[in-house]
Design a protein around this motif. Structure first.
Motif, PDB file in Angstrom:
ATOM      1  N   VAL A  33      -8.089 -10.956   0.086  1.00 50.42           N
ATOM      2  CA  VAL A  33      -8.220  -9.356   0.585  1.00 50.42           C
ATOM      3  C   VAL A  33      -7.642  -8.615  -0.747  1.00 50.42           C
ATOM      4  O   VAL A  33      -6.834  -9.065  -1.326  1.00 50.42           O
ATOM      5  N   ASN A  34      -8.684  -7.673  -0.925  1.00 48.75           N
ATOM      6  CA  ASN A  34      -8.143  -6.995  -2.294  1.00 48.75           C
ATOM      7  C   ASN A  34      -7.864  -5.435  -1.889  1.00 48.75           C
ATOM      8  O   ASN A  34      -8.373  -4.823  -0.756  1.00 48.75           O
ATOM      9  N   VAL A  35      -6.529  -5.112  -2.587  1.00 52.59           N
ATOM     10  CA  VAL A  35      -6.084  -3.912  -2.350  1.00 52.59           C
ATOM     11  C   VAL A  35      -5.991  -3.102  -3.671  1.00 52.59           C
ATOM     12  O   VAL A  35      -5.536  -3.780  -4.610  1.00 52.59           O
ATOM     13  N   ALA A  36      -6.594  -2.035  -3.964  1.00 56.15           N
ATOM     14  CA  ALA A  36      -6.310  -1.146  -5.064  1.00 56.15           C
ATOM     15  C   ALA A  36      -6.138   0.299  -4.805  1.00 56.15           C
ATOM     16  O   ALA A  36      -6.564   0.778  -3.787  1.00 56.15           O
ATOM     17  N   VAL A  37      -5.179   0.707  -5.604  1.00 59.37           N
ATOM     18  CA  VAL A  37      -4.866   2.108  -5.294  1.00 59.37           C
ATOM     19  C   VAL A  37      -5.007   2.745  -6.962  1.00 59.37           C
ATOM     20  O   VAL A  37      -4.319   2.385  -7.802  1.00 59.37           O
ATOM     21  N   SER A  38      -5.750   3.936  -6.874  1.00 55.22           N
ATOM     22  CA  SER A  38      -6.248   4.467  -8.448  1.00 55.22           C
ATOM     23  C   SER A  38      -5.507   6.018  -7.945  1.00 55.22           C
ATOM     24  O   SER A  38      -5.390   6.335  -6.963  1.00 55.22           O
ATOM     25  N   ASP A  39      -5.467   6.542  -9.388  1.00 53.37           N
ATOM     26  CA  ASP A  39      -4.838   8.071  -9.302  1.00 53.37           C
ATOM     27  C   ASP A  39      -5.471   8.693 -10.387  1.00 53.37           C
ATOM     28  O   ASP A  39      -6.500   8.113 -11.288  1.00 53.37           O
ATOM     29  N   LEU A  42      -7.264   4.854  -1.996  1.00 53.05           N
ATOM     30  CA  LEU A  42      -6.939   3.289  -1.789  1.00 53.05           C
ATOM     31  C   LEU A  42      -8.233   2.880  -1.328  1.00 53.05           C
ATOM     32  O   LEU A  42      -9.023   3.326  -0.781  1.00 53.05           O
ATOM     33  N   HIS A  43      -8.605   1.504  -1.938  1.00 51.52           N
ATOM     34  CA  HIS A  43      -9.676   0.719  -1.785  1.00 51.52           C
ATOM     35  C   HIS A  43      -9.137  -0.545  -1.114  1.00 51.52           C
ATOM     36  O   HIS A  43      -8.487  -1.046  -1.704  1.00 51.52           O
ATOM     37  N   LEU A  44      -9.793  -1.021   0.092  1.00 48.87           N
ATOM     38  CA  LEU A  44      -9.349  -2.232   0.719  1.00 48.87           C
ATOM     39  C   LEU A  44     -10.753  -3.003   0.913  1.00 48.87           C
ATOM     40  O   LEU A  44     -11.772  -2.243   1.388  1.00 48.87           O
ATOM     41  N   SER A  45     -10.662  -4.119   0.565  1.00 48.32           N
ATOM     42  CA  SER A  45     -11.826  -5.069   0.724  1.00 48.32           C
ATOM     43  C   SER A  45     -11.609  -6.463   1.123  1.00 48.32           C
ATOM     44  O   SER A  45     -10.213  -6.876   0.750  1.00 48.32           O
ATOM     45  N   ALA A  46     -12.126  -7.052   1.480  1.00 54.32           N
ATOM     46  CA  ALA A  46     -12.045  -8.405   1.899  1.00 54.32           C
ATOM     47  C   ALA A  46     -13.361  -9.457   1.487  1.00 54.32           C
ATOM     48  O   ALA A  46     -14.493  -8.988   2.060  1.00 54.32           O
ATOM     49  N   THR A  47     -13.295 -10.776   1.100  1.00 47.81           N
ATOM     50  CA  THR A  47     -13.902 -11.733   1.299  1.00 47.81           C
ATOM     51  C   THR A  47     -13.309 -12.985   1.909  1.00 47.81           C
ATOM     52  O   THR A  47     -12.353 -12.846   2.659  1.00 47.81           O
ATOM     53  N   ALA A  48     -14.298 -13.997   2.159  1.00 49.64           N
ATOM     54  CA  ALA A  48     -13.851 -15.224   2.958  1.00 49.64           C
ATOM     55  C   ALA A  48     -12.638 -15.661   2.026  1.00 49.64           C
ATOM     56  O   ALA A  48     -11.797 -16.603   2.828  1.00 49.64           O
ATOM     57  N   ASP A  49     -12.445 -15.465   0.825  1.00 47.50           N
ATOM     58  CA  ASP A  49     -11.277 -16.050   0.145  1.00 47.50           C
ATOM     59  C   ASP A  49     -10.265 -15.010  -0.357  1.00 47.50           C
ATOM     60  O   ASP A  49      -9.120 -15.494  -0.626  1.00 47.50           O
ATOM     61  N   VAL A  90       0.746  -1.303   0.157  1.00 50.44           N
ATOM     62  CA  VAL A  90      -0.160  -0.138   0.068  1.00 50.44           C
ATOM     63  C   VAL A  90       0.894   1.218  -0.025  1.00 50.44           C
ATOM     64  O   VAL A  90       0.678   2.049  -0.653  1.00 50.44           O
ATOM     65  N   CYS A  91       1.904   1.150   0.893  1.00 48.60           N
ATOM     66  CA  CYS A  91       2.801   2.469   0.774  1.00 48.60           C
ATOM     67  C   CYS A  91       3.532   2.756  -0.452  1.00 48.60           C
ATOM     68  O   CYS A  91       3.592   3.773  -0.939  1.00 48.60           O
ATOM     69  N   GLU A  92       3.925   1.565  -1.085  1.00 45.39           N
ATOM     70  CA  GLU A  92       4.564   1.904  -2.522  1.00 45.39           C
ATOM     71  C   GLU A  92       3.490   2.248  -3.529  1.00 45.39           C
ATOM     72  O   GLU A  92       3.909   3.058  -4.473  1.00 45.39           O
ATOM     73  N   LEU A  93       2.373   1.641  -3.519  1.00 45.52           N
ATOM     74  CA  LEU A  93       1.430   2.063  -4.675  1.00 45.52           C
ATOM     75  C   LEU A  93       0.942   3.402  -4.550  1.00 45.52           C
ATOM     76  O   LEU A  93       0.815   4.281  -5.371  1.00 45.52           O
ATOM     77  N   ALA A  94       0.577   3.877  -3.170  1.00 47.21           N
ATOM     78  CA  ALA A  94       0.218   5.051  -2.925  1.00 47.21           C
ATOM     79  C   ALA A  94       1.102   6.229  -3.084  1.00 47.21           C
ATOM     80  O   ALA A  94       0.983   7.211  -3.829  1.00 47.21           O
TER      81      ALA A  94
END
Length: 98
Positions: free
Chosen positions: A82-88, A73-80, A56-60
């Motif tokens: 963890v999703n990390v997305a950084v947009s600009d 930064l968008h963080l989400s999780a499901t049972a299967d 996350v630090c590197e992407l941001a």
């Protein structure tokens, strides 16, 4: 006798969104990512949580430097997963490494 099987599952955690436009926000993004991972049930291994915080630090940082000076930064999780997305703000499409 009951044929019902009980499994230990938790509801997916609500997504977390962080928006920032300052280098001072990078440590905050890292802390939010770490807290998000630590709050998951079951929690990931400590080294996995630390690696995701580093990513996350590197992407941001990259988004701030090369993507128009603002990131989301968008963080989400499901049972299967963890999703990390950084947009600009940069409209140019960047290639992804193979």
């Amino acid at each position: 006798m009951n044929d019902t099987t009980t499994t230990n599952t938790t509801a997916p955690r609500p997504p977390v969104v962080v928006k920032d436009d300052s280098p001072a926000g990078i440590p905050r993004a890292r802390d939010v990512a770490r807290a998000f991972a630590d709050a998951l049930d079951p929690a990931p291994a400590p080294e996995t949580a630390e690696t995701s915080a580093l990513v996350v630090c590197e992407l941001a940082t990259s988004a701030l430097r090369h993507g128009g000076g603002h990131y989301t930064l968008h963080l989400s999780a499901t049972a299967d997963a963890v999703n990390v997305a950084v947009s600009d703000l940069n409209p140019a499409r960047r290639s992804r490494p193979a």
